[in-house]
Motif scaffolding. Structure first.
Motif, mmCIF file in Angstrom:
data_model
loop_
_atom_site.group_PDB
_atom_site.id
_atom_site.type_symbol
_atom_site.label_atom_id
_atom_site.label_comp_id
_atom_site.label_asym_id
_atom_site.label_seq_id
_atom_site.Cartn_x
_atom_site.Cartn_y
_atom_site.Cartn_z
ATOM 1 N N TYR A 115 0.840 -1.198 0.000
ATOM 2 C CA TYR A 115 0.000 0.000 0.000
ATOM 3 C C TYR A 115 0.879 1.254 0.000
ATOM 4 O O TYR A 115 0.729 2.125 -0.850
ATOM 5 C CB TYR A 115 -0.914 -0.048 1.227
ATOM 6 N N SER A 116 1.802 1.328 0.928
ATOM 7 C CA SER A 116 2.689 2.501 1.018
ATOM 8 C C SER A 116 3.700 2.535 -0.122
ATOM 9 O O SER A 116 3.995 3.596 -0.663
ATOM 10 C CB SER A 116 3.427 2.507 2.351
ATOM 11 N N LEU A 117 4.227 1.379 -0.477
ATOM 12 C CA LEU A 117 5.234 1.287 -1.533
ATOM 13 C C LEU A 117 4.722 1.822 -2.863
ATOM 14 O O LEU A 117 5.413 2.555 -3.572
ATOM 15 C CB LEU A 117 5.683 -0.166 -1.703
ATOM 16 N N LEU A 118 3.481 1.477 -3.193
ATOM 17 C CA LEU A 118 2.940 1.842 -4.505
ATOM 18 C C LEU A 118 2.215 3.187 -4.520
ATOM 19 O O LEU A 118 1.857 3.684 -5.586
ATOM 20 C CB LEU A 118 2.019 0.726 -5.012
ATOM 21 N N MET A 119 2.028 3.783 -3.375
ATOM 22 C CA MET A 119 1.289 5.045 -3.300
ATOM 23 C C MET A 119 1.843 6.149 -4.228
ATOM 24 O O MET A 119 1.070 6.794 -4.929
ATOM 25 C CB MET A 119 1.221 5.545 -1.856
ATOM 26 N N PRO A 120 3.160 6.352 -4.291
ATOM 27 C CA PRO A 120 3.664 7.439 -5.150
ATOM 28 C C PRO A 120 3.508 7.205 -6.651
ATOM 29 O O PRO A 120 3.653 8.133 -7.441
ATOM 30 C CB PRO A 120 5.154 7.531 -4.795
ATOM 31 N N ILE A 121 3.239 5.962 -7.062
ATOM 32 C CA ILE A 121 3.174 5.659 -8.499
ATOM 33 C C ILE A 121 1.810 5.116 -8.924
ATOM 34 O O ILE A 121 1.691 4.481 -9.979
ATOM 35 C CB ILE A 121 4.299 4.689 -8.923
ATOM 36 N N THR A 122 0.789 5.375 -8.113
ATOM 37 C CA THR A 122 -0.571 4.984 -8.467
ATOM 38 C C THR A 122 -1.506 6.153 -8.215
ATOM 39 O O THR A 122 -1.200 7.049 -7.413
ATOM 40 C CB THR A 122 -1.056 3.774 -7.639
ATOM 41 N N LYS A 123 -2.635 6.119 -8.890
ATOM 42 C CA LYS A 123 -3.659 7.135 -8.643
ATOM 43 C C LYS A 123 -4.346 6.892 -7.310
ATOM 44 O O LYS A 123 -4.778 7.830 -6.646
ATOM 45 C CB LYS A 123 -4.701 7.132 -9.760
ATOM 46 N N HIS A 124 -4.489 5.622 -6.954
ATOM 47 C CA HIS A 124 -5.178 5.271 -5.704
ATOM 48 C C HIS A 124 -4.789 3.856 -5.307
ATOM 49 O O HIS A 124 -4.384 3.062 -6.152
ATOM 50 C CB HIS A 124 -6.697 5.372 -5.887
ATOM 51 N N ASN A 125 -4.907 3.567 -4.030
ATOM 52 C CA ASN A 125 -4.620 2.238 -3.475
ATOM 53 C C ASN A 125 -5.790 1.775 -2.636
ATOM 54 O O ASN A 125 -6.403 2.589 -1.931
ATOM 55 C CB ASN A 125 -3.401 2.323 -2.547
ATOM 56 N N PHE A 126 -6.063 0.496 -2.697
ATOM 57 C CA PHE A 126 -7.064 -0.119 -1.832
ATOM 58 C C PHE A 126 -6.409 -1.294 -1.111
ATOM 59 O O PHE A 126 -5.616 -2.023 -1.712
ATOM 60 C CB PHE A 126 -8.258 -0.657 -2.640
#
Length: 171
Positions: A115-126
Motif C-alpha cells: 500500500y505505502s510502496l505503490l502510493m507514489p506511483i498509483t492514482k489510488h490504493n485499496f
C-alpha cells in the motif's frame, strides 16, 4: 461465495478478458478461480513482465490492463511497470496478494507494505481488509484508473479475505 470467486466474477462483468501474472502462495486461491473462468491468463516469467504487458495491453486495446502478483517480492517486481503506466497515463489495475489481514505489520513471511510502496506511483490504493469491501474496491479501481488523467490503481488482497465468504448480492 468465496472472495476469489467474487473477484473473478466482477472482473468478468467489467469485460476483462485477459490477466497477466505470475502465481505465488497468497494468490493461488485466485488462480484456482481463474482456471474455471472465462479469462485468459498470460503466465509471465517474472512479475515485472506482467505489469509491462498489462501496460501494453491497455495501450493497444484502450481498456484497463490487469496484472496479478503474489505478496512480497512478487509485488515489488511490479514497481517499474506500474511506474511506467503512471508516467504515461495508462489505465491499469495491479492486483497483489497479501498476507492475512491479521498478520499485517507483524513481519510475516513475504509481507511487504505494498500500500505505502505503490502510493507514489498509483492514482489510488485499496487494501481489502474486509471481503465485504471488495466490490467497492474493484468498482472504484475500475472507475479511478480511467477517469480524468488515466493511470494505475493498486488493490491489495489479503489471502484470508480472498478465502472468506461474501454475499453474492453485494456484487
Amino acid at each position: 461465495m468465496k472472495g476469489t470467486k467474487a473477484l473473478v466474477t466482477m472482473l468478468e462483468r467489467k469485460g476483462v478478458d485477459t490477466i497477466f501474472g505470475y502465481p505465488g502462495g497468497s494468490v493461488i486461491p485466485i488462480y484456482d478461480e481463474i482456471y474455471d473462468a472465462n479469462l485468459r491468463h498470460t503466465l509471465v516469467r517474472r512479475e515485472q513482465c506482467a505489469a509491462h504487458m498489462a501496460d501494453g495491453y491497455a495501450r493497444a486495446k484502450n481498456v484497463p490492463g490487469i496484472c496479478l502478483a503474489t505478496s512480497g517480492p512478487g509485488t515489488t517486481n511490479l514497481v517499474t511497470g506500474i511506474a511506467t503506466a503512471y508516467a504515461d497515463s495508462v489505465p491499469m489495475i495491479a492486483l497483489t496478494g497479501q498476507v492475512a489481514a491479521g498478520s499485517l505489520g507483524q513481519g510475516a513471511f513475504q509481507e511487504v507494505d505494498a500500500y505505502s510502496l505503490l502510493m507514489p506511483i498509483t492514482k489510488h490504493n485499496f487494501r481489502v481488509l474486509d471481503v465485504n469491501r471488495l466490490p467497492h474496491a474493484i468498482k472504484e479501481a475500475w472507475e479511478i484508473c480511467q477517469t480524468g488523467r488515466p493511470g494505475p490503481v493498486h488493490v491489495a488482497l489479503p489471502v484470508d479475505q480472498m478465502n472468506a465468504q461474501i454475499d453474492p448480492a453485494l456484487l
